[in-house]
Design an enzyme around this catalytic site. Structure first.
Site, PDB file in Angstrom:
ATOM      1  N   GLU A 249      -9.766  -1.623   5.230  1.00 37.39           N
ATOM      2  CA  GLU A 249     -10.425  -1.298   6.492  1.00 37.39           C
ATOM      3  C   GLU A 249     -11.710  -2.138   6.635  1.00 37.39           C
ATOM      4  OE1 GLU A 249      -8.621   0.227   8.378  1.00 37.39           O
ATOM      5  OE2 GLU A 249      -8.091   2.268   7.816  1.00 37.39           O
TER       6      GLU A 249
ATOM      7  N   ASP B 225       0.820  -1.210   0.000  1.00 28.50           N
ATOM      8  CA  ASP B 225       0.000   0.000   0.000  1.00 28.50           C
ATOM      9  C   ASP B 225       0.857   1.265   0.000  1.00 28.50           C
ATOM     10  OD1 ASP B 225       0.931  -0.493   2.572  1.00 28.50           O
ATOM     11  OD2 ASP B 225      -1.030  -1.040   3.346  1.00 28.50           O
TER      12      ASP B 225
ATOM     13  N   ASN C 138      -7.657  -2.571  14.150  1.00 29.36           N
ATOM     14  CA  ASN C 138      -9.052  -2.810  13.747  1.00 29.36           C
ATOM     15  C   ASN C 138      -9.184  -4.023  12.817  1.00 29.36           C
ATOM     16  OD1 ASN C 138      -7.979  -1.894  11.377  1.00 29.36           O
ATOM     17  ND2 ASN C 138      -9.386  -0.170  11.102  1.00 29.36           N
TER      18      ASN C 138
ATOM     19  N   HIS D 144      -7.409  -4.622  10.053  1.00 28.93           N
ATOM     20  CA  HIS D 144      -7.107  -4.458   8.624  1.00 28.93           C
ATOM     21  C   HIS D 144      -5.813  -5.171   8.241  1.00 28.93           C
ATOM     22  CE1 HIS D 144      -4.769  -0.427   9.386  1.00 28.93           C
ATOM     23  NE2 HIS D 144      -3.900  -1.403   9.261  1.00 28.93           N
TER      24      HIS D 144
HETATM   25  C1  F6R Z   1       1.379  -1.495   6.088  1.00 29.66           C
HETATM   26  C2  F6R Z   1       0.114  -2.228   6.170  1.00 29.66           C
HETATM   27  C3  F6R Z   1      -0.696  -2.221   7.416  1.00 29.66           C
HETATM   28  C4  F6R Z   1       0.135  -2.482   8.668  1.00 29.66           C
HETATM   29  C5  F6R Z   1      -0.762  -2.400   9.899  1.00 29.66           C
HETATM   30  C6  F6R Z   1       0.029  -2.614  11.160  1.00 29.66           C
HETATM   31  O1  F6R Z   1       1.943  -1.657   4.805  1.00 29.66           O
HETATM   32  O2  F6R Z   1      -0.278  -2.798   5.210  1.00 29.66           O
HETATM   33  O3  F6R Z   1      -1.694  -3.198   7.319  1.00 29.66           O
HETATM   34  O4  F6R Z   1       0.739  -3.737   8.575  1.00 29.66           O
HETATM   35  O5  F6R Z   1      -1.376  -1.156   9.943  1.00 29.66           O
HETATM   36  O6  F6R Z   1       0.889  -1.541  11.339  1.00 29.66           O
HETATM   37  P1  F6R Z   1       2.058  -1.602  12.393  1.00 29.66           P
HETATM   38  O7  F6R Z   1       2.952  -2.716  11.979  1.00 29.66           O
HETATM   39  O8  F6R Z   1       2.757  -0.275  12.294  1.00 29.66           O
HETATM   40  O9  F6R Z   1       1.433  -1.849  13.722  1.00 29.66           O
END
Ligand code: F6R
Length: 262
Positions: free
Chosen positions: A143, A67, A136, A138
């Site tokens: 989301e 992403d 959450n 994702h």
């Molecule tokens: C980032 C991504 C997100 C993160 C998630 C957890 O490329 O795709 O799904 O993996 O938001 O973020 P962290 O690792 O910072 O807790």
């Protein structure tokens, strides 16, 4: 699904790095799907160490990020293109031409999403996809209530995700409102998936994803449809699971299960 509970975040990073190095040894040009955020940072650092010790050959890997934020200026430190260059491409000795991140500053973002899907297809798809999980539930930036069949597209970030990611920006308001993310359907196309989570803030999402019903309210629960998923957790992230004794038993019996659909 294999659920592996490890003592601490360092053990998660080390186990993940060894798994990636093993797959890269078998297929030096494999397509590695990369996540950004905090969760995989220890893994990338451990992989860089394995490379420096001559225990991992990574220079021919091809990589696709999950992403990117929409609308951040070139060179902004929170831009995933910048994070990937600093945390993955350089330390792992990858060829920048082989590392792809969705174009969050494209004039035509919808076109950029279609182009990204096409580039993934042209590369033969992802062999091993690294994932973190949001508080959450994702994965990528899919989301809650994302279509379980979604493809790469523009998506609005939830208030919770923007709060969670504010630590990478100067203020809450500086967090972009939109992103480009691979869809849940795109992620499910990977041959193999490696999800990692550390810390107590992930415990509820992890339990919902692994032991809850498959529901778009917890997008990561869609991984229950994938036949080859390994989940690496530290004790804190695993603390809300109910079948922990079983996961520990299966992890000990692992040699018997190699090659099985999980
Ligand atoms: C980032 C991504 C997100 C993160 C998630 C957890 O490329 O795709 O799904 O993996 O938001 O973020 P962290 O690792 O910072 O807790």
């Amino acid at each position: 699904m294999d659920v592996v509970i490890l003592p601490d975040p360092a053990a998660v990073g080390s186990r993940a790095a060894h798994l990636i190095a093993q797959r890269a040894a078998a297929d030096p040009e494999m397509v590695l799907g990369i996540a950004t955020g905090s969760s995989p940072l220890g893994t990338y650092r451990e992989l860089a160490l394995l490379r420096a010790q001559g225990k991992a050959t990574l220079d021919r890997l091809r990589c696709f990020a999950l992403d990117e934020y929409v609308g951040l200026p070139d060179g902004h430190p929170a831009r995933y293109a910048v994070v990937v260059a600093d945390e993955v491409t350089a330390p792992l000795g990858l060829d920048p031409a082989n590392v792809h991140v969705p174009d969050g500053s494209a004039a035509d973002v919808h076109r950029a999403c279609l182009d990204y899907e096409q580039a993934l297809t042209a590369a033969g798809g992802v062999d091993l996809q690294i994932l973190g999980i949001g508080t959450n539930g994702h994965i990528g930036f899919n989301e809650p209530i994302s279509s379980l069949a979604s493809r790469t597209r523009i998506k609005a970030l939830s208030a919770q995700t923007r709060r969670d990611n504010a630590r990478f920006f100067s203020s809450d308001d500086a967090v972009p409102t939109h992103c480009i993310t691979q869809g849940l359907g795109t992620i499910l196309d990977a041959q193999e998936i490696l999800l990692m989570a550390q810390g107590p803030s992930k415990a509820d999402a992890v339990a919902a994803a692994i032991e809850g019903p498959v529901t778009s309210m917890c997008p990561a629960s869609v991984l229950q449809f994938h036949p080859r998923v390994t989940v690496l957790l530290d004790e804190d992230a695993a603390s809300r699971l109910t079948l922990t004794d079983y996961y520990r038993f299966v992890a000990d019996a692992e040699p018997l299960l190699v090659g099985e659909n999980r």
